[in-house]
Each structure stands twice: as structure tokens, then as C-alpha cells.
Write a protein that holds these residues in place. Structure first.
Motif, mmCIF file in Angstrom:
data_model
loop_
_atom_site.group_PDB
_atom_site.id
_atom_site.type_symbol
_atom_site.label_atom_id
_atom_site.label_comp_id
_atom_site.label_asym_id
_atom_site.label_seq_id
_atom_site.Cartn_x
_atom_site.Cartn_y
_atom_site.Cartn_z
ATOM 1 N N VAL A 1 0.849 -1.125 0.004
ATOM 2 C CA VAL A 1 -0.151 -0.044 0.112
ATOM 3 C C VAL A 1 0.828 1.140 -0.213
ATOM 4 C CG1 VAL A 1 -1.543 1.367 1.190
ATOM 5 C CG2 VAL A 1 -2.099 -1.333 1.197
ATOM 6 N N LYS A 2 0.486 2.270 -0.772
ATOM 7 C CA LYS A 2 1.246 3.421 -0.804
ATOM 8 C C LYS A 2 0.521 4.361 0.209
ATOM 9 C CE LYS A 2 1.694 4.939 -5.092
ATOM 10 N NZ LYS A 2 1.641 5.654 -6.449
ATOM 11 N N ILE A 3 1.716 4.889 1.159
ATOM 12 C CA ILE A 3 1.191 5.768 2.155
ATOM 13 C C ILE A 3 1.567 7.301 2.092
ATOM 14 C CG2 ILE A 3 0.909 6.242 4.443
ATOM 15 C CD1 ILE A 3 0.788 3.140 5.183
ATOM 16 N N PHE A 4 0.877 8.219 1.949
ATOM 17 C CA PHE A 4 1.579 9.593 1.784
ATOM 18 C C PHE A 4 1.556 10.219 3.128
ATOM 19 C CE2 PHE A 4 -0.477 8.890 -2.482
ATOM 20 C CZ PHE A 4 0.381 9.277 -3.333
ATOM 21 N N ILE A 5 2.704 11.001 3.288
ATOM 22 C CA ILE A 5 2.907 11.625 4.652
ATOM 23 C C ILE A 5 2.351 13.048 4.489
ATOM 24 C CG2 ILE A 5 4.871 12.328 6.370
ATOM 25 C CD1 ILE A 5 6.535 10.431 4.956
#
Length: 270
Positions: free
Chosen positions: A112-116
Motif C-alpha cells: 500500500v502506498k502511504i503519503f505523509i
């Protein structure tokens, strides 16, 4: 399930246990004392006390390559972030992704791609469902919280203008043409462990400890388009991840499995 429903379920279970004679007056007084302590903690803006992590209790591996780092390196990485005078304390708090949110994320995914993002309280983990054009907050939730795109963009902008700009200044002391990360990939390694441990531990979470890479090694980085390049990740933001659970008024880390992202989260240029 809404947070209001979670509260109704919790109080409903207490009511059921009282009806069945399982919870006594003495035990209800213990619950009352616990609630009073929690009210006092909230009123004084205190955080839950965190147990000191002994990294010797963990085998910490990079998520995609399985490369293992030793306890000394893990301590150096977390200290590089937590003891930096350049970074405000609000950004040094540990973040969690709950079992419930992880289950939702990995229902149909292996990574899963998680943005900060960030707000005035600290860092925020964000998720974009590209198939549905939907946006969510992930951290410290029992269910991912839906937000609109403007909110998603504002969280990212606050991080970029705040902590990321500070980290960019730090990393550019050593590499003037690079910058820090805006997103990272979470693999399903921990989700498999969460499923395995769920029968034994309630209130399971993945616990994210902010850290910085401390190695001068050049690493081959593969972009999303398949091209690659060599990069030095020293002073680049990452997180060391472990599992833990809530019990009573404590958060208890589970020794054993640990992970980090070799690429210092998002590779430059991705």
C-alpha cells in the motif's frame, strides 16, 4: 463502523457483563478509576507512556529485500531523528495503524502506498484510493477516515512546508541536490503477523517509530517506471515498524518482528 458505534459497543459489553454477573461492583470501581485517570491525562494533555524499546529484542529487516540491521543501527536511526534539535517534538511522536485499518487496506493488496501529511499536532498518514478517487487518514484510527481531496492536499502541503523543509535542509548539508520523501510503501508483512497474533492479543497495531538512515552506502533504487539509479540515503526519513497492543492504561510492544524501508520511503525522482 463509526467511533460513536464503537463507544456504544464498549459500554454495551460492560452492561452485558454486569447483567451476567461477570463484572462486580469492585471491578466497576476499577473501571471508574481507570476512566478518571484517562480524563486527568486528557485534561493535562499527556501522552500515553511508551515502554522503552530494546532493539535487541527484534529482528529488523528491510521490507522488500529482507536485509537485516542490528540493534545498534536501529538505535542510531531512531536517535538521529528523536534527538535532533532541528526537529520539533510534535513530529517525534510514534504513529499507529490499527489492526482494523490494516485489515481494510490489505483486503485486496499486498502493498500500500502511504503519503505523509501533517497538521499542528504532528505527522499524519494518508491514503489515496486511485480506483475510486477517494482519500483517507489512516493513523491512530479504528477505521480509515474519509476526507476530501482539498484536505488531503492541505495535509501534504503542511508536511512539505513544515517537517519536510526541515529534513530537506538537513539532507542537503550532505547532498545539495536531493530532497526528502513524500510517501512510502507498506508491505503486507505485518498484516500477516497481525492476523496470526490477533487471537492472542487484543487491540493490535503496527507502531511506526520515526527514524533517519545513518549509512553512507550507495543503494540501487528502482523508480516506478522501472529505471534505476544509485543513491545515498544517509539522513533520509524512514520509520522502524514493530507490533504492539493496548492493555489497560499501557501500550505494550511485542518483541520479535521489526521492519524498515531500505529506500528511505519514496526514492528521489519517483
Amino acid at each position: 463502523m463509526s467511533e460513536k458505534q464503537d463507544l456504544l459497543n464498549l459500554t454495551g459489553r460492560i452492561h452485558q457483563l454486569v447483567d451476567y454477573g461477570i463484572v462486580t461492583v469492585d471491578e466497576l470501581n476499577q473501571i471508574k478509576s481507570f476512566c478518571n485517570d484517562e480524563i486527568s491525562r486528557l485534561n493535562s494533555s499527556e501522552f500515553i507512556e511508551r515502554a522503552e524499546i530494546d532493539w535487541n529484542d527484534y529482528k529488523i529487516r528491510e521490507q522488500s529485500t529482507n536485509h537485516e540491521i542490528d540493534a545498534g543501527t536501529a538505535m542510531d536511526m531512531t536517535n538521529a531523528f528523536s534527538k535532533s534539535d532541528d526537529i520539533a517534538g510534535v513530529y517525534k511522536e510514534i504513529l499507529h495503524i490499527s489492526y482494523e485499518v490494516a485489515t481494510d487496506l490489505f483486503k485486496n493488496n499486498t502493498k500500500v502506498k502511504i503519503f505523509i501529511g501533517a497538521d499542528k499536532y504532528g505527522l499524519v498518514f494518508l491514503y489515496e484510493d486511485e480506483n475510486k478517487n477517494e482519500y483517507y487518514i489512516l493513523d491512530n484510527k479504528l477505521a480509515k477516515e474519509k476526507i476530501i481531496k482539498d484536505e488531503f492536499d492541505n495535509y501534504k502541503k503542511t508536511y512539505n512546508d513544515g517537517l519536510k523543509s526541515i529534513l530537506d535542509a538537513l539532507i542537503r548539508r550532505y547532498d545539495p541536490v536531493t530532497s526528502n520523501t513524500e510517501r512510502f510503501i507498506l508491505y503486507d508483512t505485518f498484516y500477516a503477523e497481525l492476523v496470526r497474533l490477533k487471537p492472542k492479543y487484543p487491540n493490535l497495531v503496527i507502531s511506526f517509530h520515526p527514524a533517519m538512515h545513518v549509512s553512507d552506502d550507495l543503494i540501487e533504487v528502482v523508480r516506478d517506471d522501472g529505471t534505476s539509479f544509485k543513491a545515498n540515503y544517509n539522513h533520509r526519513l524512514t520509520f522502524i515498524m514493530i507490533l504492539g497492543y493496548y492493555e489497560g492504561n499501557k501500550f505494550i510492544p511485542i518483541s520479535g518482528l521489526g521492519a524498515y524501508d531500505r529506500n528511505g520511503l519514496c526514492p528521489p525522482g519517483c
